[in-house]
Write a protein that holds these residues in place. Structure first.
Motif, mmCIF file in Angstrom:
data_model
loop_
_atom_site.group_PDB
_atom_site.id
_atom_site.type_symbol
_atom_site.label_atom_id
_atom_site.label_comp_id
_atom_site.label_asym_id
_atom_site.label_seq_id
_atom_site.Cartn_x
_atom_site.Cartn_y
_atom_site.Cartn_z
ATOM 1 N N TYR A 325 0.866 -1.183 0.000
ATOM 2 C CA TYR A 325 0.000 0.000 0.000
ATOM 3 C C TYR A 325 0.900 1.229 0.000
ATOM 4 N N PHE A 326 0.910 1.983 -1.105
ATOM 5 C CA PHE A 326 1.820 3.120 -1.284
ATOM 6 C C PHE A 326 1.136 4.390 -0.770
ATOM 7 N N GLU A 327 1.252 4.594 0.507
ATOM 8 C CA GLU A 327 0.487 5.650 1.175
ATOM 9 C C GLU A 327 0.968 7.053 0.839
ATOM 10 N N ASN A 328 2.237 7.206 0.369
ATOM 11 C CA ASN A 328 2.777 8.541 0.068
ATOM 12 C C ASN A 328 2.998 8.779 -1.415
ATOM 13 N N LEU A 329 2.716 7.808 -2.264
ATOM 14 C CA LEU A 329 3.058 7.897 -3.683
ATOM 15 C C LEU A 329 2.252 8.985 -4.391
ATOM 16 N N LYS A 330 2.984 9.898 -5.049
ATOM 17 C CA LYS A 330 2.343 10.988 -5.786
ATOM 18 C C LYS A 330 2.615 10.929 -7.293
ATOM 19 N N ALA A 331 3.716 10.272 -7.697
ATOM 20 C CA ALA A 331 4.056 10.191 -9.123
ATOM 21 C C ALA A 331 4.473 8.760 -9.458
ATOM 22 N N LEU A 332 3.812 8.173 -10.450
ATOM 23 C CA LEU A 332 4.102 6.812 -10.893
ATOM 24 C C LEU A 332 4.421 6.831 -12.378
ATOM 25 N N HIS A 333 5.580 6.281 -12.743
ATOM 26 C CA HIS A 333 5.991 6.174 -14.144
ATOM 27 C C HIS A 333 6.068 4.698 -14.500
ATOM 28 N N PHE A 334 5.422 4.311 -15.604
ATOM 29 C CA PHE A 334 5.285 2.897 -15.963
ATOM 30 C C PHE A 334 5.769 2.695 -17.385
ATOM 31 N N GLU A 335 6.618 1.661 -17.599
ATOM 32 C CA GLU A 335 7.161 1.388 -18.927
ATOM 33 C C GLU A 335 7.071 -0.097 -19.239
ATOM 34 N N SER A 336 6.950 -0.415 -20.520
ATOM 35 C CA SER A 336 6.955 -1.812 -20.953
ATOM 36 C C SER A 336 7.761 -1.940 -22.236
ATOM 37 N N PHE A 337 8.590 -2.985 -22.304
ATOM 38 C CA PHE A 337 9.400 -3.284 -23.487
ATOM 39 C C PHE A 337 9.243 -4.766 -23.812
ATOM 40 N N GLY A 338 8.981 -5.079 -25.069
ATOM 41 C CA GLY A 338 8.889 -6.468 -25.488
ATOM 42 C C GLY A 338 7.481 -7.017 -25.500
ATOM 43 N N PHE A 339 6.499 -6.239 -25.092
ATOM 44 C CA PHE A 339 5.106 -6.658 -25.157
ATOM 45 C C PHE A 339 4.243 -5.415 -25.074
ATOM 46 N N ALA A 340 2.969 -5.572 -25.393
ATOM 47 C CA ALA A 340 2.067 -4.430 -25.422
ATOM 48 C C ALA A 340 1.767 -3.946 -24.013
ATOM 49 N N LEU A 341 1.698 -2.633 -23.864
ATOM 50 C CA LEU A 341 1.404 -2.052 -22.558
ATOM 51 C C LEU A 341 0.034 -2.481 -22.052
ATOM 52 N N SER A 342 -0.897 -2.714 -22.975
ATOM 53 C CA SER A 342 -2.243 -3.113 -22.573
ATOM 54 C C SER A 342 -2.253 -4.482 -21.901
ATOM 55 N N ASP A 343 -1.185 -5.297 -22.118
ATOM 56 C CA ASP A 343 -1.123 -6.623 -21.507
ATOM 57 C C ASP A 343 -0.894 -6.572 -19.995
ATOM 58 N N CYS A 344 -0.461 -5.431 -19.491
ATOM 59 C CA CYS A 344 -0.182 -5.342 -18.058
ATOM 60 C C CYS A 344 -1.072 -4.293 -17.380
ATOM 61 N N ILE A 345 -2.262 -4.089 -17.935
ATOM 62 C CA ILE A 345 -3.196 -3.136 -17.336
ATOM 63 C C ILE A 345 -3.589 -3.571 -15.925
ATOM 64 N N ARG A 346 -3.703 -4.876 -15.690
ATOM 65 C CA ARG A 346 -4.080 -5.356 -14.370
ATOM 66 C C ARG A 346 -3.067 -4.936 -13.310
ATOM 67 N N GLN A 347 -1.775 -5.104 -13.633
ATOM 68 C CA GLN A 347 -0.748 -4.727 -12.671
ATOM 69 C C GLN A 347 -0.749 -3.225 -12.429
ATOM 70 N N LEU A 348 -0.911 -2.462 -13.512
ATOM 71 C CA LEU A 348 -0.951 -1.016 -13.370
ATOM 72 C C LEU A 348 -2.173 -0.588 -12.560
ATOM 73 N N ASP A 349 -3.281 -1.260 -12.789
ATOM 74 C CA ASP A 349 -4.500 -0.965 -12.047
ATOM 75 C C ASP A 349 -4.284 -1.170 -10.547
ATOM 76 N N ARG A 350 -3.586 -2.230 -10.210
ATOM 77 C CA ARG A 350 -3.345 -2.498 -8.793
ATOM 78 C C ARG A 350 -2.460 -1.430 -8.172
ATOM 79 N N LEU A 351 -1.432 -1.012 -8.867
ATOM 80 C CA LEU A 351 -0.549 0.035 -8.352
ATOM 81 C C LEU A 351 -1.326 1.317 -8.091
#
Length: 488
Positions: A325-351
């Protein structure tokens, strides 16, 4: 028409010297052609900056696959050595404030007379440098950095990247660098006693970077350290990082590593960057310590998550199974290489879901095959469903040099890890470790392709539909699964 006056040449020598200090040595040396006065200025510049790429001739060199080995003539290497020798000879009795050397594709064998890089380092150390930066890769013969580099009292910034045929074990006789603030080591084998020497002998060390090293220690603890980078390294033991003063952390988690990192007492940590690295030729393996990595970053305000390889999203999923639980997080940067970014929407959603104060979400994708409109729609849904943060696309990713360079680094690290495992771990011990894993020591949740078991103390788990989802082929959440998340 009268020619205009040369206003630059009218400047004081001290100003001209300062100007040339910000140019490469090749560019500074070319100023000699202007006049005799410029020649005098050139030889007084206290900065020497040499890059082999500035001197080679493309038609003389054939670069083979992976840009690692060079066939053909050695004249360009010999000329490069003479240029540096002449530059050092022209500065007899003068102090050199900064010496930087980048020598890629170094293939000439200097075994008979000793490597010139070692000789240059010894000469530079006599001139009380403030910055010493050496990058030689690959080196056909041993460079053998002298021990004096670790006892030069004037050095504030030290970089030693020496990629020998066999990884050199770093064994300085003593370490006494009271003014050192930045230390960057690459391609070395570093034992526990050496790491202790470095941390004790550098009391003012603020930034430490270890690149493509073999790490044979289990702990890093330093009272004054502000920045720590461990990228592309192999280590057979779990590394515990406990640094209360640390403000920035960058680590890479690779699928071939049987162990990872445990982060403790990171009370001052502001920003962190985590690379999850996999490739098709790597055996997928998830360690228990890797499942804890994100739990040690829950206090950061800025977080970068970089996924490389099609199985990297599964590694991220594994690291999120303990529901940080990232109680202080204000900025999140997300990158993907070698597969489509849409394939990891679940993980991004959780973050995003577990970051209640999130304000900015940026993303970067490399060769993304997903539909542009569909991807933006999915990302927008993640933002609007779980918060009110801003969504923006980044124009630059955290590629380390290049994707090809990163792939080569992964191959090299994997081979080193496999060789070390074959040499040091008997087959009987491997069987015992597998048995321990099956018994799930300590009650920690284990990775399962079909479903994930409930953790200790009734913690919520990432639910999956039985028989429809596996580790490498993640599907969208359904409404029932969303309800199972809850709020932590």
């Amino acid at each position: 028409m009268r020619r205009g006056s040369d206003r630059i040449s009218e400047l004081d020598d001290s100003v001209l010297t300062q100007i040339l200090s910000h140019r490469t040595t090749k560019e500074a040396a070319q100023s000699q052609a202007l006049s005799k006065r410029w020649k005098n200025v050139w030889v007084s510049v206290p900065v020497l900056d040499f890059d082999f790429a500035d001197y080679w001739e493309e038609e003389m060199i054939e670069i083979k696959e992976h840009n690692t080995f060079v066939d053909g003539w050695y004249e360009c290497h010999e000329d490069f050595v003479r240029i540096i020798d002449d530059a050092l000879a022209s500065r007899q009795g003068q102090q050199i404030d900064k010496f930087r050397l980048v020598w890629k594709y170094q293939v000439k064998n200097f075994d008979r007379h000793g490597h010139p890089v070692r000789r240059w380092i010894l000469l530079i150390l006599e001139k009380r440098p403030r910055v010493l930066s050496i990058y030689v890769q690959p080196s056909i013969c041993e460079v053998n950095v002298p021990d004096q580099a670790f006892t030069c009292l004037s050095i504030e910034d030290l970089k030693l990247h020496v990629d020998n045929r066999c990884p050199e074990v770093l064994r300085p006789a003593a370490v006494n660098l009271p003014n050192l603030r930045v230390l960057n080591l690459g391609y070395y084998t570093i034992e526990a006693d050496c790491m202790n020497k470095l941390l004790l002998g550098c009391p003012n060390l603020a930034e430490l970077e270890l690149f493509a090293c073999e790490l044979n220690f289990s702990e890093i603890s330093c009272g004054n350290l502000k920045s720590l980078v461990i990228f592309g390294c192999c280590h057979s033991a779990e590394i515990r990082v406990s640094i209360q003063s640390l403000q920035y952390l960058q680590v890479s988690i690779t699928s071939y590593q049987p162990v990872g990192f445990v982060l403790e007492n990171m009370t001052s940590l502001v920003k962190a960057c985590v690379f999850f690295l996999t490739a098709e030729y790597m055996e997928r393996e998830f360690s228990k310590s890797d499942s804890k990595i994100m739990n040690g970053l829950t206090g950061v305000t800025n977080l970068d998550v970089v996924l490389h390889g099609k199985d990297a999203k599964d590694m991220l999923k594994h690291s999120l199974k303990n529901f940080p639980y990232f109680e202080n997080l204000k900025a999140l940067h997300f990158e993907s290489f070698g597969f489509a970014l849409s394939d990891c929407i679940r993980q991004l959603d959780r973050l995003v879901r577990h970051s209640p104060l999130l304000e900015d979400l940026t993303f970067y994708r490399c060769q993304d095959e997903s539909d542009e409109d569909e991807l933006l729609e999915e990302l927008t849904a993640v933002v609007t469903d779980h918060g009110n943060c801003r969504l923006a696309e980044s124009n630059q990713g955290h590629t380390y040099g290049s994707l090809k360079e990163l792939e080569d680094l992964l191959i090299k690290g994997m081979k080193r890890a496999e060789n070390k495992k074959m040499q040091e771990i008997p087959l009987e011990e491997e069987d015992e470790e597998e048995d321990v894993d099956e018994e799930n020591v300590g009650g920690e949740a284990e990775w399962d392709d079909e479903e994930e078991e409930a953790g200790e103390n009734g913690e919520e788990q990432w639910e999956e539909e039985d028989g429809e989802e596996n580790v490498s082929d993640l599907e969208e959440y359904d409404e029932d699964e969303d309800d199972d998340f809850g709020d932590v």
